[in-house]
Write an enzyme that holds these catalytic residues in place. Structure first.
Site, PDB file in Angstrom:
ATOM      1  N   GLN A 290       0.825  -1.198   0.000  1.00  0.00           N
ATOM      2  CA  GLN A 290       0.000   0.000   0.000  1.00  0.00           C
ATOM      3  C   GLN A 290       0.866   1.258   0.000  1.00  0.00           C
ATOM      4  O   GLN A 290       0.349   2.359  -0.109  1.00  0.00           O
ATOM      5  CB  GLN A 290      -0.899   0.024   1.243  1.00  0.00           C
ATOM      6  CG  GLN A 290      -1.883  -1.127   1.308  1.00  0.00           C
ATOM      7  CD  GLN A 290      -2.632  -1.209   2.622  1.00  0.00           C
ATOM      8  OE1 GLN A 290      -2.787  -2.282   3.161  1.00  0.00           O
ATOM      9  NE2 GLN A 290      -3.115  -0.083   3.150  1.00  0.00           N
TER      10      GLN A 290
ATOM     11  N   ARG B 165      -8.037  -1.178   8.742  1.00  0.00           N
ATOM     12  CA  ARG B 165      -9.046  -0.225   8.279  1.00  0.00           C
ATOM     13  C   ARG B 165      -9.363   0.838   9.327  1.00  0.00           C
ATOM     14  O   ARG B 165     -10.519   1.105   9.641  1.00  0.00           O
ATOM     15  CB  ARG B 165     -10.320  -0.938   7.843  1.00  0.00           C
ATOM     16  CG  ARG B 165     -11.100  -0.100   6.849  1.00  0.00           C
ATOM     17  CD  ARG B 165     -12.180  -0.873   6.153  1.00  0.00           C
ATOM     18  NE  ARG B 165     -12.861   0.012   5.190  1.00  0.00           N
ATOM     19  CZ  ARG B 165     -13.764  -0.394   4.334  1.00  0.00           C
ATOM     20  NH1 ARG B 165     -14.102  -1.652   4.271  1.00  0.00           N
ATOM     21  NH2 ARG B 165     -14.335   0.448   3.505  1.00  0.00           N
ATOM     22  N   CYS B 166      -8.293   1.414   9.886  1.00  0.00           N
ATOM     23  CA  CYS B 166      -8.505   2.554  10.760  1.00  0.00           C
ATOM     24  C   CYS B 166      -7.241   3.365  10.796  1.00  0.00           C
ATOM     25  O   CYS B 166      -6.189   2.904  10.394  1.00  0.00           O
ATOM     26  CB  CYS B 166      -8.868   2.120  12.180  1.00  0.00           C
ATOM     27  SG  CYS B 166      -7.470   1.509  13.116  1.00  0.00           S
TER      28      CYS B 166
ATOM     29  N   GLU C 266     -12.654   4.592   6.390  1.00  0.00           N
ATOM     30  CA  GLU C 266     -12.594   3.753   7.576  1.00  0.00           C
ATOM     31  C   GLU C 266     -13.657   4.072   8.620  1.00  0.00           C
ATOM     32  O   GLU C 266     -13.780   3.361   9.610  1.00  0.00           O
ATOM     33  CB  GLU C 266     -11.194   3.878   8.192  1.00  0.00           C
ATOM     34  CG  GLU C 266     -10.137   3.425   7.207  1.00  0.00           C
ATOM     35  CD  GLU C 266      -8.753   3.967   7.524  1.00  0.00           C
ATOM     36  OE1 GLU C 266      -7.792   3.314   7.152  1.00  0.00           O
ATOM     37  OE2 GLU C 266      -8.649   5.033   8.144  1.00  0.00           O
TER      38      GLU C 266
END
Lengths: 792, 291
Positions: free
Chosen positions: A221, A368-369, A738
């Site tokens: 990523q 996802r945060c 998120e």
């Protein structure tokens, strides 16, 4: 005449995702789709035990399997000074075990062979002799004075503690508790989970000895950070390293860290002088790569009788596994845990945190945060729920008393964040109306008559998305800004590259929409490219919902630079001075004479064929954007559940999500992000966790044990929006990717707790599997900690 | 997926398949739908030397009712064929209810009834329904055909009574003595998960009296639990609330659950009791409405 923005796929258009043209046809190009001439295949042998000294490794039988080209052990890595590598949190991590293994699944050896079948067969022929040591599977065991020292490789390490850290005002918080009428306490565990993207991690390392260039195709990523890390770890010159992140099959934070497999494949390619492909299998991904959460909370709130929150105390105990490899901003030891309660007007707060080593996989990633914001908001909303009950106050009313009001912005939180905008009360009102809050009590009564228990849960939160600014946010010293480069071709078409890296978010679609909005070039005329460090400008990558807040802002800024140059060209073409030029979407015209104008495409052609004297030809530029602040989206999630008291099974009857993420670039994509995030929230609340037995065996090493919800279980979600533009973002957008994963879990859990309220149960820890809900109902006792894994 | 090396045959007749199995001396594995076998190959839990794929053998994909009401299910009848069967809904409510909850919709398109019974997973759905319905398996080997009653077929977890050179070609379910009633309930954490507990109940009704009750349980013991004896307390009785409760208690006592991450033994027993009671109550209600 100005263009119709929606028709050219500009801001606000629910434009279909251009990347889906290839994804839905099976034409995506993922790492495993790439085949290089002469490519070899690597398989990793992992430790079957959690904690053991390696007495010997015998690889002779593996070498004899036909087709095996190389067998690597920790000694091979050590001989190149690659047995250990730095982590993103200033710790060290074993690339391959040399002295001992510290978690089940740790890399012990690797085989490089002509095909992956041979590599796997040969791996099974490696004989490793282990001398087992007692495993530590939670931070409480780690604290015991007779606990074995996990990190005996570190000279200064005398216990299993990684850090003590604190933030906030202790004295002011202590005073708040002295003044309190009521103190509400709650202990919680946010279990270990795993991002589990559908595509596991993998790489193809291709070292060319003739040119000295190393090309690595990699599931990452953050390709630019990887290039920097490889330059440091492998001591190769940075210009000779090219990292290519092709199509990614999801990331969710799992693909931020540097994993041993990448490094081993690089050394394997250097040693064999052939390209080496490594594709992790599902179990490898689940047991060895970056997990999420695994944090315990002791929370306390100081309350005044009228409902006002006077202060908050939080103490977190976190389990980081064998290496402290969290991907997070350098200043903060437990991520942005101190973003908790940012939505509430609270005078005093104090957070203390302790982190521990255990014999579990490392790498507490942001699943996802934005750096442990998920835990922060879950703890916050569970504490808020308990506090309202302790005061005997209505859940919605208690929030309204304490939420930051619209006229209080900019607002400095007790932990020091600056929130800048929002309409928290309005979002909550929209949600309450949508779910029918006013008639719920009556509904609950009627359900009781049918033998069912109804519950309604609320979760309201704002969260810090879009790191940096670079003053406060860096990862191992690399500042958190981002970038965009735009080249407009002669015919008015364009290519845009950014330092972010899409992994399903739809950057190829939305970035073009921002350019369309700024320049009036139809979105279909713009190609977006990311992920190749040889072509894309430097950026920190995509995670923490930072793409739109940072790279997206850079896209707007570079478009404005292009427009500024095009304006000069327009003045030249229209033979007027620049001051007499007006802009409307897609064209410049002479002030007072709208008929007389040139399009952006006319300007592009002139940039290459007819520039004014003294002007450089061409129409391209780049922008590096360092945001002045984080962005602060707000969400109100309300959930209504029905429990079958005979089985503990609970069903979601209704879920209302009101998101304020500022201006929406592509509403369809935003809605998709929210739906996906709520699905993950539901997963964690209902079924998802990775736990370990007392021997340190990972329970959750495959998709039969680690559950991903399917369309069958996943409830429907009703979405609403409120728009409060971000005051500092060039197009008013805030992060959103998120929000739902972060704010969602507490809505589900609070709903179930609300249904159990008459039993006196204050807490059931996630996942709320039917047996745990049933146990709480039967006993009237809290159900805490991870579920048991072995028989009685 | 990187299984161990294996040889592969796809014979086109049962005779040919049996001959291959016979020659392989116990090192071969039959593959029908492959929905359990392939994951086991992938994880290398199973490493057979040879796979004998029977999907090319014609004429095995049927399920049909004989004139006397006997149901015959061929070795290549997929779960989905039963889920969408037009005959089964009326004639075999227990099977019909189970068909809709076997694994997940994707597995159901490929997996087979007979293969699932042979797999003898203690958490498998079909073995439980077969026991409740007093079914039998038809096996073909080098010495011809034989029929194996279900109670003798499942020997333990993942162990059946087939010899290494036999293929199960058909499942047979005898006709109901009276009206066939029943149901299947399963608790799972997620679709496709192994059952926390599941209950198959099959009733042959004579008016409002139960002529024969059959029951089996999955997920609550080291193998599929045969609860036929336990539920036989209903035989010759009407489905009154008291009788239902007695039957549910008796079946729950026959369960042999273990505490694990799906729940405590006591919880699983409670689920069995609740499910037996719900199936029986639902049948009683339907019969009342009909009457």
């Amino acid at each position: 005449m100005a263009l119709d923005e929606l028709k050219i796929g500009g801001m606000g258009a629910s434009r279909r995702r251009v990347e889906d043209n290839r994804f839905i046809r099976g034409k995506g190009r993922y790492v495993d789709d790439i085949v290089l001439p002469g490519m070899l295949h690597m398989e990793i042998l992992r430790s079957p035990v959690a904690h053991a000294r390696i007495k010997s490794i015998d690889t002779s039988a593996a070498w004899e399997v036909p087709g095996v080209r190389l067998v690597i052990t920790g000694d091979t890595m050590a001989s190149r000074n690659l047995a250990w590598m730095p982590t993103l949190s200033y710790d060290t991590q074993a690339v391959m075990a040399t002295d001992k293994v510290r978690f089940q699944g740790q890399e012990v050896a690797a085989v490089i062979a002509d095909d992956p079948y041979i590599a796997k067969d040969a791996c099974s022929k490696i004989v490793v002799e282990y001398e087992q040591l007692p495993p530590i599977v939670n931070p409480f065991q780690a604290q015991s004075p007779d606990a074995p020292l996990i990190r005996d490789d570190k000279e200064t390490q005398t216990s299993n503690k990684i850090f003590d850290w604190e933030i906030g005002d202790k004295a002011a918080t202590d005073r708040a508790f002295e003044e309190a009428d009521v103190v509400s306490k709650l202990e919680l565990h946010y279990p270990r989970s795993h991002p589990s993207p559908l595509e596991t991690c993998g790489s193809i390392a291709d070292y060319d000895r003739a040119t000295g260039k190393l090309t690595v195709y990699m599931t990452t990523q953050a390709p630019h950070i990887i290039r920097a890390a490889v330059a440091m770890v492998a001591e190769l010159p940075e210009q000779m390293i090219r990292i290519v992140s092709p199509d990614l099959g999801g990331g969710f934070g799992n693909k931020v860290p540097v994993y041993p497999g990448y490094v081993i494949s690089i050394l394997a390619s250097i040693l064999t002088e052939r390209p080496v492909k490594w594709i992790e299998d599902r179990s490898g991904n689940l047991i060895s790569t970056g997990f999420g959460r695994d944090v315990y909370l002791q929370g306390e709130m100081a309350l005044r009788k009228d409902g006002k929150i006077l202060g908050v105390r939080m103490h977190t105990i976190s389990d980081h596994g064998a290496f402290y490899a969290d991907a997070q901003p350098t200043k903060f030891k437990i991520g942005l845990m101190h973003s908790a309660f940012a939505a509430y007007d609270i005078p005093a707060a104090h957070l203390t945190s302790e982190g521990w080593y255990t014999n579990k996989a490392p790498g507490g990633v942001a699943y996802r945060c934005s750096f442990r914001v998920t835990e922060a908001m879950f703890f916050q909303e569970r504490m808020i729920h308990a506090a309202a009950n302790d005061l005997g106050m209505d859940q919605a009313e208690f929030r309204k008393v304490n939420l930051v009001k619209d006229d209080m912005f900019p607002y400095r939180t007790a932990f020091g964040f600056l929130t800048d905008s929002g309409q928290y009360g309005k979002c909550l009102d929209v949600a309450l109306e949508a779910i029918g809050y006013s008639t719920f009590k009556q509904e609950q009564e009627e359900a009781r008559k049918r033998g069912k228990l109804l519950g309604l849960g609320i979760s309201t939160m704002t969260e810090p998305l879009g790191a940096g600014n670079s003053r406060e946010y860096d990862i191992i010293g690399i500042k958190m800004f981002d970038s965009a480069e735009l080249r407009v071709h002669m015919t008015g078409k364009a290519i845009l590259r950014t330092g972010a890296k899409t992994q399903g978010q739809g950057h190829e679609t939305t970035w073009a929409q921002i350019v369309a909005h700024e320049l009036g070039i139809p979105a279909d005329d713009i190609v977006v490219e990311e992920g190749d460090t040889d072509t894309a400008p430097f950026g920190m990558g995509t995670y923490a919902s930072r793409s739109t807040p940072v790279a997206g802002a850079a896209v707007a800024m570079v478009s404005r630079k292009i427009r500024a140059k095009a304006r000069k060209i327009a003045a030249h073409l229209l033979e007027v001075s620049e001051e007499d030029i007006e802009w409307e979407l897609g064209r410049f015209y002479v002030r007072g004479n709208n008929e007389r104008g040139v399009t952006i495409q006319d300007c592009a052609l002139a940039a290459y064929s007819n520039v004014p004297d003294g002007m450089e030809p061409g129409l391209e530029n780049n922008a590096y954007y360092d945001p002045p602040n984080l962005t602060w989206p707000f969400a109100a999630y309300l959930c209504k559940v029905e429990i079958d008291p005979q089985t503990g099974v609970w069903d979601v009857l209704n879920f209302v999500a009101v998101d304020d993420c500022g201006v929406r670039i592509n509403p369809m994509i935003v809605e998709g992000q929210i739906m996906g995030g709520l699905t993950e929230a539901y997963a964690m609340a209902s079924m998802q966790y990775i736990t370990f037995d007392e021997e340190g065996n990972c329970i959750g090493s495959n998709f039969m044990d680690y559950l991903l919800p399917t369309s069958w279980e996943t409830p429907g979600f009703e979405l609403h929006e409120v728009v409060t533009p971000c005051p500092h973002h060039p197009i008013g957008a805030k992060g959103v990717g998120e929000c739902a994963t972060v704010g969602g879990p507490a809505a589900f859990v609070n709903a179930v707790m609300n249904a159990l309220e008459h039993t006196g149960v204050r807490n059931v820890d996630m996942p709320l599997m039917p047996n745990r809900v049933y146990e709480a109902l039967q006993t009237g006792q809290d159900v805490s900690g991870a579920p048991p894994v072995k028989g009685e | 997926m990187y299984p161990s090396r294996f040889d592969y045959d796809a014979p086109s007749s049962i005779g040919e398949a049996v001959a291959i199995l016979d020659r392989s001396g116990g090192e071969a594995k039959v593959m029908a739908g492959g929905q359990s076998l392939i994951p086991m190959l992938k994880l290398r839990f199973a490493s057979p030397e040879r796979i004998v794929d029977i999907n090319n053998i014609p004429g095995l994909d049927y399920h049909r009712l004989d004139a006397d009401g006997t149901l015959r299910i061929g070795a290549l009848c997929r779960h989905e064929d039963l889920e969408f069967s037009e005959t089964l809904a009326e004639s075999h409510p227990t099977l019909y209810a189970a068909a809709a909850v076997v694994a997940d919709p994707i597995v159901r398109t490929r997996g087979t009834f007979v293969g699932s019974v042979c797999h003898a997973d203690p958490q498998g759905d079909w073995a439980a329904t077969m026991i409740a319905l007093d079914g039998r398996i038809v096996a073909v080997g080098p010495n011809g055909r034989r029929e194996i009653p279900m109670k003798d077929f499942v020997l333990g977890p993942f162990t059946n009574a087939l010899a290494y050179n036999e293929i199960a070609v058909e499942a047979v379910i005898p006709p109901a003595k009276g009206k066939a009633r029943g149901g299947y309930l399963k608790l799972e954490r997620r679709i496709g998960d192994f059952a926390t507990a599941s209950v198959a109940v099959a009733l042959d009704m004579d008016g409002d009296v139960v002529r024969r009750a059959g029951c089996a349980l999955a997920g609550v013991g080291g193998k599929t639990i045969d609860a036929n004896a336990a539920i036989s307390v209903l035989n010759g009785k009407p489905l009154t609330p008291d009788n239902i409760e007695a039957a549910a208690d008796a079946v729950a006592a026959a369960a042999d659950p273990r505490t694990d991450h799906r729940g405590s033994a006591a919880y699983k027993r409670q689920i069995v009791k609740t499910f037996v009671s719900r199936i029986l109550t639902s049948v009683a209600r339907t019969e009342q409405k009909a009457a």
